[in-house]
Enzyme design. Sequence first.
Site, PDB file in Angstrom:
ATOM      1  N   ASP A  14       0.828  -1.110   0.039  1.00 50.10           N
ATOM      2  CA  ASP A  14      -0.142  -0.124  -0.044  1.00 50.10           C
ATOM      3  C   ASP A  14       1.027   1.186   0.034  1.00 50.10           C
ATOM      4  OD1 ASP A  14      -2.128   1.886   0.571  1.00 50.10           O
ATOM      5  OD2 ASP A  14      -2.144   1.460   2.624  1.00 50.10           O
ATOM      6  N   GLU A  74      -1.508  -1.392  -4.364  1.00 51.10           N
ATOM      7  CA  GLU A  74      -2.681  -0.652  -4.657  1.00 51.10           C
ATOM      8  C   GLU A  74      -2.593   0.468  -5.560  1.00 51.10           C
ATOM      9  OE1 GLU A  74      -5.428   2.188  -1.793  1.00 51.10           O
ATOM     10  OE2 GLU A  74      -4.734  -0.094  -1.032  1.00 51.10           O
ATOM     11  N   ASP A 147      -2.212   0.934   7.691  1.00 53.00           N
ATOM     12  CA  ASP A 147      -1.392   0.626   6.540  1.00 53.00           C
ATOM     13  C   ASP A 147      -0.671  -0.662   6.263  1.00 53.00           C
ATOM     14  OD1 ASP A 147      -1.546   3.454   5.464  1.00 53.00           O
ATOM     15  OD2 ASP A 147      -1.110   3.651   7.444  1.00 53.00           O
TER      16      ASP A 147
END
Length: 187
Positions: A14, A74, A147
């Site tokens: 991410d 992502e 996260d």
Amino acid sequence: MLAEKKERVILGIDPGTAIMGYGVILEKGSKIELLSLGVVKMGHLDDHFLKLQRIFEKTMGLLETYKPDALAIEAPFYGKNIQVTLKLGRAQGIAMAAALSKNIPVTEYAPRKIKQSITGKGTASKEQVAAMLQRLLNFKETPEFLDATDGLAVAVCHSFQKIPTGGNSKSYTGWEAFVSDNKKRIK
């Protein structure tokens, strides 16, 4: 036709310029197990290029440690602030470049697709995604930052897609593969 490996390691990232989350899973047939998850904090760095350097170095370290068969990342979301979007795109690009430099296929997923894959709802909260991952992978520790579970969610989403390594049109092992799949886009 080549037989797909029975096991594969997937690194999920991410990307972010303040915090980058990551998760590493081992896929054995239809089972997945957690190998690692964590964050790279960069809030203390003022210079954007130092942040990009840290992302690259940490990603290279993860690639060398876990030797993943695939990187799932992502995709940046499109926000109203173009500068934030640009910085996120750079962060994503740096992580992708690290993987591509090691000939590791990269696949990107939209945030909605990741949430849908993990929870069944594309509008799920970060907390809902984290709770589902805890149940799915049987870990009790609550990560300090969501996260980390976001990075893990990307890896699990990739596993759920059952995409053979390098077998997706959005997955490339380098520029040559991208160019050969996108001839109509090149002038």
